[in-house]
Design a protein around this motif. Structure first.
Motif, PDB file in Angstrom:
ATOM      1  N   SER A   1       1.747   5.572 -15.916  1.00 20.37           N
ATOM      2  CA  SER A   1       2.118   5.283 -17.307  1.00 20.37           C
ATOM      3  C   SER A   1       1.911   3.821 -17.681  1.00 20.37           C
ATOM      4  CB  SER A   1       3.592   5.657 -17.531  1.00 20.37           C
ATOM      5  OG  SER A   1       4.439   4.782 -16.794  1.00 20.37           O
ATOM      6  N   GLY A   2       1.875   2.936 -16.678  1.00 24.70           N
ATOM      7  CA  GLY A   2       1.757   1.508 -16.952  1.00 24.70           C
ATOM      8  C   GLY A   2       3.073   0.861 -17.345  1.00 24.70           C
ATOM      9  N   LEU A   3       4.157   1.626 -17.319  1.00 20.78           N
ATOM     10  CA  LEU A   3       5.464   1.111 -17.711  1.00 20.78           C
ATOM     11  C   LEU A   3       6.274   0.683 -16.493  1.00 20.78           C
ATOM     12  CD1 LEU A   3       6.388   3.873 -20.329  1.00 20.78           C
ATOM     13  CD2 LEU A   3       5.461   1.581 -20.776  1.00 20.78           C
ATOM     14  N   PRO A   4       7.210  -0.247 -16.689  1.00 17.35           N
ATOM     15  CA  PRO A   4       8.095  -0.612 -15.575  1.00 17.35           C
ATOM     16  C   PRO A   4       8.945   0.584 -15.160  1.00 17.35           C
ATOM     17  CG  PRO A   4       8.224  -2.240 -17.339  1.00 17.35           C
ATOM     18  CD  PRO A   4       7.472  -1.060 -17.885  1.00 17.35           C
ATOM     19  N   LYS A   5       9.191   0.705 -13.835  1.00 18.90           N
ATOM     20  CA  LYS A   5      10.096   1.766 -13.373  1.00 18.90           C
ATOM     21  C   LYS A   5      10.780   1.333 -12.076  1.00 18.90           C
ATOM     22  CE  LYS A   5       7.316   4.799 -10.383  1.00 18.90           C
ATOM     23  NZ  LYS A   5       6.852   6.174 -10.145  1.00 18.90           N
ATOM     24  N   GLN A   6      11.793   2.086 -11.697  1.00 17.57           N
ATOM     25  CA  GLN A   6      12.567   1.784 -10.498  1.00 17.57           C
ATOM     26  C   GLN A   6      12.550   2.993  -9.564  1.00 17.57           C
ATOM     27  OE1 GLN A   6      16.523  -0.213 -10.728  1.00 17.57           O
ATOM     28  NE2 GLN A   6      17.315   1.633  -9.747  1.00 17.57           N
ATOM     29  N   VAL A   7      12.408   2.705  -8.244  1.00 13.55           N
ATOM     30  CA  VAL A   7      12.481   3.776  -7.248  1.00 13.55           C
ATOM     31  C   VAL A   7      13.406   3.329  -6.116  1.00 13.55           C
ATOM     32  CG1 VAL A   7      10.161   4.632  -7.769  1.00 13.55           C
ATOM     33  CG2 VAL A   7      10.483   2.946  -5.949  1.00 13.55           C
ATOM     34  N   GLN A   8      13.883   4.320  -5.346  1.00 10.81           N
ATOM     35  CA  GLN A   8      14.704   4.052  -4.171  1.00 10.81           C
ATOM     36  C   GLN A   8      13.812   4.123  -2.927  1.00 10.81           C
ATOM     37  OE1 GLN A   8      18.093   3.376  -4.060  1.00 10.81           O
ATOM     38  NE2 GLN A   8      18.164   3.336  -6.285  1.00 10.81           N
ATOM     39  N   VAL A   9      13.963   3.129  -2.057  1.00  8.84           N
ATOM     40  CA  VAL A   9      13.150   3.067  -0.847  1.00  8.84           C
ATOM     41  C   VAL A   9      14.062   3.198   0.368  1.00  8.84           C
ATOM     42  CG1 VAL A   9      11.446   1.734   0.441  1.00  8.84           C
ATOM     43  CG2 VAL A   9      11.572   1.498  -2.034  1.00  8.84           C
ATOM     44  N   SER A  10      13.683   4.054   1.312  1.00  9.23           N
ATOM     45  CA  SER A  10      14.486   4.264   2.516  1.00  9.23           C
ATOM     46  C   SER A  10      13.862   3.540   3.708  1.00  9.23           C
ATOM     47  CB  SER A  10      14.601   5.749   2.832  1.00  9.23           C
ATOM     48  OG  SER A  10      13.339   6.260   3.237  1.00  9.23           O
ATOM     49  N   TYR A  11      14.680   3.238   4.700  1.00  2.82           N
ATOM     50  CA  TYR A  11      14.185   2.545   5.892  1.00  2.82           C
ATOM     51  C   TYR A  11      13.207   3.415   6.672  1.00  2.82           C
ATOM     52  CZ  TYR A  11      16.937   5.250   9.265  1.00  2.82           C
ATOM     53  OH  TYR A  11      17.428   6.239  10.059  1.00  2.82           O
ATOM     54  N   SER A  12      13.407   4.735   6.670  1.00  2.00           N
ATOM     55  CA  SER A  12      12.523   5.613   7.434  1.00  2.00           C
ATOM     56  C   SER A  12      11.109   5.625   6.862  1.00  2.00           C
ATOM     57  CB  SER A  12      13.085   7.037   7.470  1.00  2.00           C
ATOM     58  OG  SER A  12      13.271   7.540   6.157  1.00  2.00           O
ATOM     59  N   GLY A  13      11.007   5.553   5.533  1.00  2.60           N
ATOM     60  CA  GLY A  13       9.686   5.480   4.916  1.00  2.60           C
ATOM     61  C   GLY A  13       8.971   4.188   5.269  1.00  2.60           C
ATOM     62  N   ILE A  14       9.700   3.069   5.281  1.00  3.26           N
ATOM     63  CA  ILE A  14       9.113   1.783   5.642  1.00  3.26           C
ATOM     64  C   ILE A  14       8.712   1.782   7.115  1.00  3.26           C
ATOM     65  CG2 ILE A  14       9.505  -0.702   5.787  1.00  3.26           C
ATOM     66  CD1 ILE A  14       9.208   0.458   2.925  1.00  3.26           C
ATOM     67  N   ALA A  15       9.542   2.373   7.976  1.00  2.76           N
ATOM     68  CA  ALA A  15       9.202   2.452   9.406  1.00  2.76           C
ATOM     69  C   ALA A  15       7.908   3.234   9.601  1.00  2.76           C
ATOM     70  CB  ALA A  15      10.344   3.111  10.178  1.00  2.76           C
ATOM     71  N   HIS A  16       7.744   4.292   8.826  1.00  2.00           N
ATOM     72  CA  HIS A  16       6.519   5.093   8.933  1.00  2.00           C
ATOM     73  C   HIS A  16       5.301   4.287   8.502  1.00  2.00           C
ATOM     74  CE1 HIS A  16       3.549   8.191   7.710  1.00  2.00           C
ATOM     75  NE2 HIS A  16       4.035   8.833   8.761  1.00  2.00           N
ATOM     76  N   CYS A  17       5.441   3.504   7.433  1.00  4.78           N
ATOM     77  CA  CYS A  17       4.283   2.756   6.927  1.00  4.78           C
ATOM     78  C   CYS A  17       3.922   1.565   7.827  1.00  4.78           C
ATOM     79  CB  CYS A  17       4.503   2.310   5.486  1.00  4.78           C
ATOM     80  SG  CYS A  17       5.324   0.734   5.255  1.00  4.78           S
ATOM     81  N   LEU A  18       4.903   1.053   8.597  1.00  3.77           N
ATOM     82  CA  LEU A  18       4.635  -0.082   9.494  1.00  3.77           C
ATOM     83  C   LEU A  18       4.151   0.359  10.867  1.00  3.77           C
ATOM     84  CD1 LEU A  18       7.703  -2.422   8.771  1.00  3.77           C
ATOM     85  CD2 LEU A  18       5.412  -2.515   7.771  1.00  3.77           C
ATOM     86  N   ASP A  19       4.109   1.664  11.096  1.00  2.00           N
ATOM     87  CA  ASP A  19       3.806   2.170  12.432  1.00  2.00           C
ATOM     88  C   ASP A  19       2.456   1.693  12.960  1.00  2.00           C
ATOM     89  OD1 ASP A  19       4.459   4.119  14.671  1.00  2.00           O
ATOM     90  OD2 ASP A  19       2.526   4.894  13.991  1.00  2.00           O
ATOM     91  N   ARG A  20       1.436   1.653  12.102  1.00  2.00           N
ATOM     92  CA  ARG A  20       0.096   1.266  12.561  1.00  2.00           C
ATOM     93  C   ARG A  20       0.056  -0.174  13.054  1.00  2.00           C
ATOM     94  NH1 ARG A  20      -4.669   1.976   8.303  1.00  2.00           N
ATOM     95  NH2 ARG A  20      -3.321   0.493   7.219  1.00  2.00           N
ATOM     96  N   SER A  21       0.665  -1.090  12.313  1.00  2.00           N
ATOM     97  CA  SER A  21       0.687  -2.496  12.747  1.00  2.00           C
ATOM     98  C   SER A  21       1.511  -2.675  14.014  1.00  2.00           C
ATOM     99  CB  SER A  21       1.259  -3.386  11.633  1.00  2.00           C
ATOM    100  OG  SER A  21       0.359  -3.487  10.551  1.00  2.00           O
ATOM    101  N   LEU A  22       2.659  -2.001  14.085  1.00  2.00           N
ATOM    102  CA  LEU A  22       3.502  -2.124  15.268  1.00  2.00           C
ATOM    103  C   LEU A  22       2.817  -1.549  16.502  1.00  2.00           C
ATOM    104  CD1 LEU A  22       6.945  -1.193  13.669  1.00  2.00           C
ATOM    105  CD2 LEU A  22       6.147  -3.463  14.350  1.00  2.00           C
TER     106      LEU A  22
ATOM    107  N   ASP B   1       0.831  -1.216   0.000  1.00  2.00           N
ATOM    108  CA  ASP B   1       0.000   0.000   0.000  1.00  2.00           C
ATOM    109  C   ASP B   1       0.862   1.261   0.000  1.00  2.00           C
ATOM    110  OD1 ASP B   1      -2.293  -1.512   0.022  1.00  2.00           O
ATOM    111  OD2 ASP B   1      -2.571  -1.403   2.193  1.00  2.00           O
ATOM    112  N   TYR B   2       1.931   1.235   0.760  1.00  2.00           N
ATOM    113  CA  TYR B   2       2.828   2.404   0.843  1.00  2.00           C
ATOM    114  C   TYR B   2       3.449   2.698  -0.522  1.00  2.00           C
ATOM    115  CZ  TYR B   2       7.160   4.943   1.861  1.00  2.00           C
ATOM    116  OH  TYR B   2       8.196   5.842   1.847  1.00  2.00           O
ATOM    117  N   MET B   3       3.919   1.670  -1.208  1.00  2.00           N
ATOM    118  CA  MET B   3       4.535   1.869  -2.521  1.00  2.00           C
ATOM    119  C   MET B   3       3.525   2.400  -3.532  1.00  2.00           C
ATOM    120  SD  MET B   3       7.652   1.169  -1.958  1.00  2.00           S
ATOM    121  CE  MET B   3       8.273   1.258  -3.634  1.00  2.00           C
ATOM    122  N   ARG B   4       2.288   1.968  -3.386  1.00  2.00           N
ATOM    123  CA  ARG B   4       1.246   2.455  -4.307  1.00  2.00           C
ATOM    124  C   ARG B   4       0.932   3.929  -4.027  1.00  2.00           C
ATOM    125  NH1 ARG B   4      -2.739  -0.504  -2.673  1.00  2.00           N
ATOM    126  NH2 ARG B   4      -2.430  -2.261  -4.089  1.00  2.00           N
TER     127      ARG B   4
END
Length: 340
Positions: free
Chosen positions: A239-260, A194-197
């Motif tokens: 666009s519907g095309l393949p792409k690449q992004v950089q993901v940081s640990y702080s962003g993932i920590a923020h998205c996991l906060d509700r479950s934790l 969900d966070y990546m979307r």
């Protein structure tokens, strides 16, 4: 019938939502993802474990991918039976025809119902189990890390698996108080999807979310030894095309906060109903974390900050439960907490 061998094998099984482990003769002989691939038309098993996982998210209409366990219990009886059969066959690699019967100790969640226990026993008996014992996951984890669960000293164990988080206070061979919540590794993966979307307009699958969790998963937005950003590829939602992004640990920590936060609330609720004498023991010994979720960076610090108690990640948390299940198997006559 002289050409056949009939014998009994003793095996300990960690029947996890995410991973399936078997311990035989003091060795972990099977450590595979809990997943099966079927041919839709014939119903034939195409792959189990790691090979089936490699197919996930990439299959065509003739292949069906099934995860037989959900929230720590069997959700698809047929698929679970095939998975158990395939995993057990990995133990026996002798050239002679073998027809083993099994004595099994299988770990189960604390909140399991009698119907769910029966489903596990039935699956084991269909595959040749003569004796089936069940053990609760927190007790197995405690035994696996060397705690004295039969003594009067209290211990608090938190086992964060794929489908459930088991929180238990143990003493005198039993669970004094516990919470079993269905928030664990699978929920972390779903939140990362969900966070990546939402944040990157990138559509990814659950296997990719698992890779992100392993590479940069964190429970705190600030770490003393942060992991490097992780490059991830998926499909751009615009666009519907393949792409690449950089993901940081702080962003993932923020998205996991509700479950934790839900796990933290369950821990506090368990501490609130813990008898005062056992609370004193826990204050001294602290909290022990096991299961794959225990490997989340900064989780021990976060729980320690919330509870004001020392929190320890056990050695090899992924295998603590199966190790404890194996010890219980070797001491069936001594352990009163085993369920027949």
């Amino acid at each position: 019938m002289g050409i056949f061998n009939y014998f009994t094998q003793e095996i300990a099984i960690d029947l996890g939502t995410a991973n399936f482990l078997i311990l035989h003769e003091d060795k972990i002989v099977v450590d595979e993802p809990s997943i099966v691939a079927f041919n839709r038309s014939s119903g034939k098993v195409l792959a189990i474990g790691r090979k089936a996982m490699q197919m996930e998210g990439k299959v065509h209409e003739d292949i069906r991918i099934v995860r037989p366990l959900k929230d720590g219990v069997i959700a698809d009886f047929h698929a679970a039976e095939h998975m158990l059969k395939g995993m057990l066959q990995l133990i026996n690699k002798s050239k002679k025809p073998l027809f083993p019967s099994f004595r099994m100790v299988i770990c189960v969640p604390c909140g399991i119902t009698e119907v769910e226990k029966r489903a596990i026993r039935d699956s084991a008996e269909i595959l040749g189990a003569r004796e089936v014992y069940l053990i609760h996951e927190p007790i197995a984890a405690a035994v696996g890390i060397g705690l004295d669960v039969q003594g009067s000293t209290g211990h608090m164990i938190i086992d964060i698996g794929g489908g459930t988080t088991e929180i238990a206070v143990l003493a005198l061979s039993g669970i004094v108080c516990d919470q079993s919540i269905r928030v664990a590794g699978d929920d972390f993966d779903a939140e990362i999807v969900d966070y990546m979307r939402q944040q990157h307009n990138l559509l990814i699958g659950l296997p990719t979310a698992e890779k992100i969790k392993l590479a940069v998963g964190a429970a705190l937005t600030e770490l003393s030894q942060p992991p490097a950003d992780f490059a991830i590829r998926g499909r751009d939602l615009i666009s519907g095309l393949p792409k690449q992004v950089q993901v940081s640990y702080s962003g993932i920590a923020h998205c996991l906060d509700r479950s934790l936060a839900k796990i933290e609330d369950a821990i506090l609720a368990t501490l609130e109903i813990t008898p005062p004498e056992l609370s004193a023991d826990i204050h001294q010994s602290g909290i022990f974390l096991s299961g794959g979720g225990a490997l989340l960076r900064g989780l021990a610090q976060r729980i320690s900050s919330k509870t004001k108690l020392p929190t320890h990640v056990v050695d090899d948390p992924l295998r603590a439960v199966v190790r404890g299940t194996g010890i219980a198997l070797k001491n069936i006559g001594q352990y009163r907490f085993l369920m027949r």
